[in-house]
Scaffold this motif. Sequence first.
Motif, PDB file in Angstrom:
ATOM      1  N   UNK A 151      48.295  29.372  21.466  1.00  0.00           N
ATOM      2  CA  UNK A 151      47.214  28.845  20.770  1.00  0.00           C
ATOM      3  C   UNK A 151      46.029  29.070  21.662  1.00  0.00           C
ATOM      4  N   UNK A 152      46.062  28.931  22.775  1.00  0.00           N
ATOM      5  CA  UNK A 152      44.910  29.306  23.548  1.00  0.00           C
ATOM      6  C   UNK A 152      44.991  30.681  24.567  1.00  0.00           C
ATOM      7  N   UNK A 153      45.929  31.453  24.323  1.00  0.00           N
ATOM      8  CA  UNK A 153      46.202  32.705  25.426  1.00  0.00           C
ATOM      9  C   UNK A 153      45.091  33.394  25.345  1.00  0.00           C
ATOM     10  N   UNK A 154      44.442  33.799  24.046  1.00  0.00           N
ATOM     11  CA  UNK A 154      43.464  34.872  24.362  1.00  0.00           C
ATOM     12  C   UNK A 154      42.176  34.582  25.340  1.00  0.00           C
ATOM     13  N   UNK A 155      41.623  33.293  24.739  1.00  0.00           N
ATOM     14  CA  UNK A 155      40.738  32.945  25.509  1.00  0.00           C
ATOM     15  C   UNK A 155      40.852  32.552  26.960  1.00  0.00           C
ATOM     16  N   UNK A 156      41.971  31.808  27.103  1.00  0.00           N
ATOM     17  CA  UNK A 156      42.445  31.223  28.462  1.00  0.00           C
ATOM     18  C   UNK A 156      42.642  32.337  29.514  1.00  0.00           C
ATOM     19  N   UNK A 157      43.396  33.254  29.067  1.00  0.00           N
ATOM     20  CA  UNK A 157      43.892  34.331  29.974  1.00  0.00           C
ATOM     21  C   UNK A 157      42.632  35.192  30.232  1.00  0.00           C
ATOM     22  N   UNK A 158      41.759  35.412  29.361  1.00  0.00           N
ATOM     23  CA  UNK A 158      40.439  36.184  29.745  1.00  0.00           C
ATOM     24  C   UNK A 158      39.482  35.527  30.784  1.00  0.00           C
ATOM     25  N   UNK A 159      39.541  34.302  30.799  1.00  0.00           N
ATOM     26  CA  UNK A 159      38.902  33.085  31.717  1.00  0.00           C
ATOM     27  C   UNK A 159      39.613  33.206  33.101  1.00  0.00           C
ATOM     28  N   UNK A 160      41.129  33.245  32.874  1.00  0.00           N
ATOM     29  CA  UNK A 160      41.673  33.109  34.431  1.00  0.00           C
ATOM     30  C   UNK A 160      41.725  34.483  34.977  1.00  0.00           C
ATOM     31  N   UNK A 161      41.808  35.493  33.988  1.00  0.00           N
ATOM     32  CA  UNK A 161      41.703  36.802  34.864  1.00  0.00           C
ATOM     33  C   UNK A 161      40.276  36.848  35.500  1.00  0.00           C
ATOM     34  N   UNK A 162      39.358  36.750  34.832  1.00  0.00           N
ATOM     35  CA  UNK A 162      38.010  36.648  35.474  1.00  0.00           C
ATOM     36  C   UNK A 162      38.054  36.045  36.876  1.00  0.00           C
ATOM     37  N   UNK A 163      38.630  34.850  36.871  1.00  0.00           N
ATOM     38  CA  UNK A 163      38.487  33.721  38.078  1.00  0.00           C
ATOM     39  C   UNK A 163      39.391  34.315  38.952  1.00  0.00           C
ATOM     40  N   UNK A 164      40.538  34.878  38.804  1.00  0.00           N
ATOM     41  CA  UNK A 164      41.328  35.354  39.805  1.00  0.00           C
ATOM     42  C   UNK A 164      41.280  36.694  40.265  1.00  0.00           C
TER      43      UNK A 164
END
Length: 177
Positions: free
Chosen positions: A28-41
Motif C-alpha cells: 500500500x505504500x510501496x511506490x512512494x516509499x521505495x522511491x524515497x528510500x532509493x533516493x536516500x540510500x
Amino acid sequence: MALDIIENAKTQRTGVCNACESVVVHSSIADAFIKEMAARLSARNVEMRGDERAVQAEASMKPATEEDWGTEYLDLILSVKTVDSIEEAIAHINRYNTGHSEAIVTKDYHNAQKFLNEIDAAAVYVNASTRFTDGFEFGFGAEIGISTQKLHARGPMGLKELTSTKYIIYGDGQIRG
C-alpha cells in the motif's frame, strides 16, 4: 522515521551482524516509499535489489534473486521485498532471517505485537534500529558475541538452562550514532 531507521541500520556500519540486509515494504505504500528510500540510500552508495513490484517502483533497482532474500551481505547492498499483509511479511522474514535481529516500523499496535510475538529472532524491535543489538548497548559490558541458538547449555541442565531469551525493544525512532 522508517527512512532514518533503515539508513542507520544499513549504513552506520555495514560489515556487522546487526546491520540491515533486507527491507520488507507493504504494497500500500510501496511506490512512494521505495522511491524515497532509493533516493536516500543511493546517496550513501547502497545498491538495492528488489522483487518485481519493487523494481517497478524504482527503475534503478536491480532484480533480486532467491539467494538475495537470505544473504547477509555485510556490504552496501540491500534486498527489498514487497508484501500485501503482516502475515506475508512475517512468513518471509522467518523463512530468510538469521535469527539475530529484526525490526518493524509501524504505527499499528496490533501489527507491532504480532511481529514481536511471531518473529523468530534473538532481538526484535519496534520503531528502532537493529544496530542496538550489542552486548555493550544492552548493558552487559563488552560484547562477547550474540547467540542465535535456542539451546546453549552442555552437561546437566535445570530449568534455567532450558530457557531461551528473546529481547523485545520498543522505540520511537531511535538510531545508533
